[in-house]
Write a protein that holds these residues in place. Structure first.
Motif, PDB file in Angstrom:
ATOM      1  N   UNK A 194      26.005  84.654  61.993  1.00 36.95           N
ATOM      2  CA  UNK A 194      25.156  84.103  63.050  1.00 36.95           C
ATOM      3  C   UNK A 194      25.150  82.580  63.004  1.00 36.95           C
ATOM      4  N   UNK A 195      25.146  82.014  61.806  1.00 35.97           N
ATOM      5  CA  UNK A 195      25.182  80.561  61.672  1.00 35.97           C
ATOM      6  C   UNK A 195      26.508  80.002  62.180  1.00 35.97           C
ATOM      7  N   UNK A 196      27.591  80.717  61.908  1.00 31.48           N
ATOM      8  CA  UNK A 196      28.911  80.276  62.373  1.00 31.48           C
ATOM      9  C   UNK A 196      28.967  80.263  63.893  1.00 31.48           C
ATOM     10  N   UNK A 197      28.471  81.318  64.528  1.00 30.73           N
ATOM     11  CA  UNK A 197      28.478  81.381  65.996  1.00 30.73           C
ATOM     12  C   UNK A 197      27.713  80.211  66.585  1.00 30.73           C
ATOM     13  N   UNK A 198      26.532  79.938  66.056  1.00 28.25           N
ATOM     14  CA  UNK A 198      25.717  78.828  66.571  1.00 28.25           C
ATOM     15  C   UNK A 198      26.387  77.487  66.320  1.00 28.25           C
ATOM     16  N   UNK A 199      26.976  77.314  65.140  1.00 25.82           N
ATOM     17  CA  UNK A 199      27.571  76.026  64.792  1.00 25.82           C
ATOM     18  C   UNK A 199      28.823  75.728  65.613  1.00 25.82           C
ATOM     19  N   UNK A 200      29.654  76.750  65.824  1.00 25.43           N
ATOM     20  CA  UNK A 200      30.891  76.557  66.571  1.00 25.43           C
ATOM     21  C   UNK A 200      30.611  76.268  68.044  1.00 25.43           C
ATOM     22  N   UNK A 201      29.473  76.709  68.533  1.00 29.29           N
ATOM     23  CA  UNK A 201      29.111  76.438  69.928  1.00 29.29           C
ATOM     24  C   UNK A 201      28.697  74.981  70.146  1.00 29.29           C
ATOM     25  N   UNK A 202      28.524  74.215  69.074  1.00 29.94           N
ATOM     26  CA  UNK A 202      28.197  72.800  69.209  1.00 29.94           C
ATOM     27  C   UNK A 202      29.353  72.082  69.901  1.00 29.94           C
ATOM     28  N   UNK A 203      29.052  71.305  70.914  1.00 26.02           N
ATOM     29  CA  UNK A 203      30.084  70.638  71.712  1.00 26.02           C
ATOM     30  C   UNK A 203      30.593  69.408  70.963  1.00 26.02           C
ATOM     31  N   UNK A 204      31.845  69.423  70.512  1.00 26.04           N
ATOM     32  CA  UNK A 204      32.367  68.276  69.773  1.00 26.04           C
ATOM     33  C   UNK A 204      32.983  67.238  70.709  1.00 26.04           C
ATOM     34  N   UNK A 205      33.178  66.039  70.195  1.00 26.99           N
ATOM     35  CA  UNK A 205      33.988  65.052  70.906  1.00 26.99           C
ATOM     36  C   UNK A 205      35.285  64.904  70.132  1.00 26.99           C
ATOM     37  N   UNK A 206      36.391  65.264  70.776  1.00 30.06           N
ATOM     38  CA  UNK A 206      37.691  65.189  70.127  1.00 30.06           C
ATOM     39  C   UNK A 206      38.496  64.099  70.821  1.00 30.06           C
ATOM     40  N   UNK A 207      38.633  62.933  70.206  1.00 28.72           N
ATOM     41  CA  UNK A 207      39.270  61.795  70.884  1.00 28.72           C
ATOM     42  C   UNK A 207      40.698  62.088  71.335  1.00 28.72           C
ATOM     43  N   UNK A 208      40.943  61.916  72.629  1.00 28.82           N
ATOM     44  CA  UNK A 208      42.287  62.012  73.159  1.00 28.82           C
ATOM     45  C   UNK A 208      42.874  63.401  73.203  1.00 28.82           C
ATOM     46  N   UNK A 209      42.036  64.424  73.087  1.00 28.80           N
ATOM     47  CA  UNK A 209      42.511  65.802  73.182  1.00 28.80           C
ATOM     48  C   UNK A 209      41.845  66.457  74.378  1.00 28.80           C
ATOM     49  N   UNK A 210      42.583  66.608  75.468  1.00 27.61           N
ATOM     50  CA  UNK A 210      42.043  67.112  76.739  1.00 27.61           C
ATOM     51  C   UNK A 210      40.717  66.400  77.031  1.00 27.61           C
ATOM     52  N   UNK A 211      40.721  65.092  76.823  1.00 28.57           N
ATOM     53  CA  UNK A 211      39.503  64.288  76.990  1.00 28.57           C
ATOM     54  C   UNK A 211      39.359  63.872  78.458  1.00 28.57           C
ATOM     55  N   UNK A 212      38.254  64.272  79.049  1.00 26.54           N
ATOM     56  CA  UNK A 212      38.042  63.962  80.461  1.00 26.54           C
ATOM     57  C   UNK A 212      37.612  62.514  80.631  1.00 26.54           C
ATOM     58  N   UNK A 213      38.157  61.872  81.674  1.00 26.77           N
ATOM     59  CA  UNK A 213      37.830  60.486  81.999  1.00 26.77           C
ATOM     60  C   UNK A 213      37.284  60.460  83.418  1.00 26.77           C
ATOM     61  N   UNK A 214      36.174  59.767  83.604  1.00 24.06           N
ATOM     62  CA  UNK A 214      35.529  59.686  84.916  1.00 24.06           C
ATOM     63  C   UNK A 214      35.330  58.230  85.309  1.00 24.06           C
ATOM     64  N   UNK A 215      35.138  57.950  86.611  1.00 24.80           N
ATOM     65  CA  UNK A 215      34.867  56.573  87.027  1.00 24.80           C
ATOM     66  C   UNK A 215      33.586  56.045  86.373  1.00 24.80           C
ATOM     67  N   UNK A 216      33.520  54.750  86.217  1.00 25.16           N
ATOM     68  CA  UNK A 216      32.369  54.128  85.567  1.00 25.16           C
ATOM     69  C   UNK A 216      31.062  54.517  86.238  1.00 25.16           C
ATOM     70  N   UNK A 217      31.073  54.510  87.566  1.00 26.63           N
ATOM     71  CA  UNK A 217      29.836  54.803  88.294  1.00 26.63           C
ATOM     72  C   UNK A 217      29.681  56.239  88.709  1.00 26.63           C
ATOM     73  N   UNK A 218      30.537  57.112  88.192  1.00 22.70           N
ATOM     74  CA  UNK A 218      30.475  58.510  88.602  1.00 22.70           C
ATOM     75  C   UNK A 218      31.062  58.678  89.997  1.00 22.70           C
ATOM     76  N   UNK A 219      30.586  59.642  90.722  1.00 21.70           N
ATOM     77  CA  UNK A 219      31.050  59.849  92.082  1.00 21.70           C
ATOM     78  C   UNK A 219      32.260  60.762  92.151  1.00 21.70           C
TER      79      UNK A 219
END
Length: 510
Positions: A329-354
């Motif tokens: 149960x701890x593993x399921x909860x921990x793995x669901x934590x959203x990580x930041x993985x630099x440069x791996x399918x990393x989404x880029x958006x405009x500065x002001x959104x939109x």
């Protein structure tokens, strides 16, 4: 140059190190407090390892190392002659291959690996960094202090240092492990490259869990063949280097490794129909959700990153946590934590959104990785995919055409540009990628824009022109913050350039 070491070590008599090497003890009583093979990193009390280099022998810097506080030198017979000629008055340990013994000496000096620090080593062509970050994120969610060593950065608890290579030299590895233990880290997660395994960088380290993600063509400039590349990876899964293995068996290399490894191995398959200890069963209604099913348990997991391959990376991270003894149960909860993985399918958006096209940066630099990245992006867009890619210079030349072909099969428009040409002629590298793209039996349009900044801007403009639902993928460099051209590294970050282009073409979200 930043070198992370423990703040305290128990000095080791040079005579003990000589005995470890089978050499007679030196006449003088010398105590060694650290080890380094970089003369610029020498500290008082260090053993300086003067190794033969591609252009200059490390013994040429022995005088500088002595002036910085080195108390002894490890080198080969050629280096010993240089040191004698330079008149450096330090005890010298001479062995035929100093690199091959350096890991053992560093382990002795730093008392590494330290007891109480769990070690995870991750190897494979693709997925090492993502899996490492997923594990790091999950372990932190479980309340642990974590050490991380990999392509992007090295972390010792809260301290972060940009990495120069995927796996550091053995002197740095053992210093890092000691520093992690001193900082209260419970687990170290380390990316282990094939270079590290063949060049003795992880000698003296025995991982509690070794992980194999996959194997596909890369680094043949170093290994010479896929068989030798595989054997380098497989050497991690031996009793000398690991206690337990977790192996993805989705390719022939993983299946072979699982069958032949002389240590206990847990297997993972990316599909429900495959034969493995654990299988991934995708949710047909939710591409991020999947069940990880084994003989005695099923874990309901979600992948924070798009693509089938990221479900595998997520599952591998979960299996490591289970192997380390964490509750299901701890593993399921921990793995669901959203990580930041630099440069791996990393989404880029405009500065002001939109409103803007879906835009991602990915480190994909092999044919298989390019294909997987574009397939993952296809699952999130109904429009055209525009991909920007090149290939690195002074690296495996045989994969360039295949990278171009993979891009042509996965995108509507392929813009071939410069990556890190290094010492090679950029036009020749582009020509190889272009030839592969044009020879593919695909309908993609092919374009060449040498300047990477211009190529990224053109890709955004073209995605906008092609209408809603279109997407941009800038692949190859990922997290890198520089572009190596003729030996000069120019500041360049694909994520920054892509955001600049989105701001320019989408009005900064206005």
């Amino acid at each position: 140059m930043v070198t992370l070491r423990p703040s305290h070590t128990q000095p080791v008599a040079l005579g003990e190190l000589a005995t470890q090497l089978g050499l007679p003890a030196p006449g003088s009583a010398v105590a060694v407090a650290g080890v380094t093979l970089d003369s610029r990193s020498v500290r008082s009390g260090d053993l300086y390892a003067a190794l033969p280099g591609a252009n200059v022998h490390g013994a040429s810097f022995a005088a500088g190392a002595a002036a910085a506080g080195a108390v002894a030198i490890l080198t080969d017979p050629t280096g010993a002659e240089v040191i004698t000629g330079a008149g450096v008055d330090l005890p010298v340990l001479v062995v035929p291959d100093p690199r091959a013994v350096l890991g053992g000496l560093a382990a002795r000096v730093y008392a590494s690996p330290p007891a109480g620090l769990a070690l995870v080593g991750i190897t494979g062509t693709n997925g090492k960094t993502t899996t490492a970050y997923l594990l790091d994120s999950a372990l932190r969610a479980l309340g642990q202090q974590v050490g991380l060593v990999g392509t992007v950065e090295t972390r010792v608890g809260p301290t972060r240092v940009k990495s120069e290579r995927t796996t550091p030299e053995s002197t740095e590895v053992h210093a890092l492990l000691a520093a992690m233990h001193e900082a209260g880290c419970a687990t170290c997660v380390m990316e282990v490259s094939s270079h590290a395994l063949t060049l003795h960088r992880v000698d003296g380290v025995v991982y509690d869990v070794a992980v194999f993600t996959n194997l596909s063509q890369d680094h043949l400039d170093h290994h010479g063949s896929m068989e030798r590349y595989f054997q380098a990876k497989a050497s991690l899964f031996t009793p000398e280097r690991a206690r337990h293995g977790i192996v993805c068996v989705d390719d022939q290399w993983g299946r072979r490794l699982a069958a032949d490894a002389p240590i206990p191995v847990t297997t993972l398959a990316g599909g429900a129909e495959a034969d493995a200890d654990w299988r991934i069963i995708a949710d047909p209604d939710d591409p991020a959700a999947f069940a990880l099913t084994g003989t005695d348990a099923t874990l309901d997991l979600r992948s924070a990153l798009p693509g089938d391959f990221n479900r595998v990376n997520t599952a591998l991270a979960a299996l490591v946590l289970l192997q380390l003894g964490h509750d299901v149960d701890d593993v399921v909860a921990a793995v669901r934590t959203d990580p930041h993985v630099p440069g791996r399918m990393e989404r880029v958006t405009p500065t002001g959104g939109g409103t803007a096209p879906l835009a991602v940066v990915d480190y994909a630099h092999t044919p298989e990785a390019v294909a997987a990245a574009l397939a993952a992006l296809r699952g999130h867009t109904a429009g055209s995919i525009v991909v920007v890619l090149g290939a690195g210079g002074d690296r495996d030349t045989t994969k360039r055409a295949a990278m171009g072909a993979a891009a042509a099969h996965g995108a509507a428009l392929v813009i071939v540009t410069d990556d890190n040409p290094r010492s090679e002629e950029p036009a020749a590298i582009r020509a190889a990628v272009l030839a592969g793209a044009r020879s593919a039996d695909a309908t993609a349009q092919i374009s060449e824009i040498p300047d990477r900044r211009e190529a990224i801007s053109a890709a955004v403009a073209e995605a906008i022109r092609r209408g809603p639902g279109s997407a941009v993928a800038v692949v190859g460099k990922g997290h890198e913050s520089g572009q190596d051209i003729a030996g000069v590294v120019h500041p360049f970050d694909d994520r920054v350039e892509l955001q600049t282009a989105l701001d320019a073409w989408c009005g900064g979200g206005a």
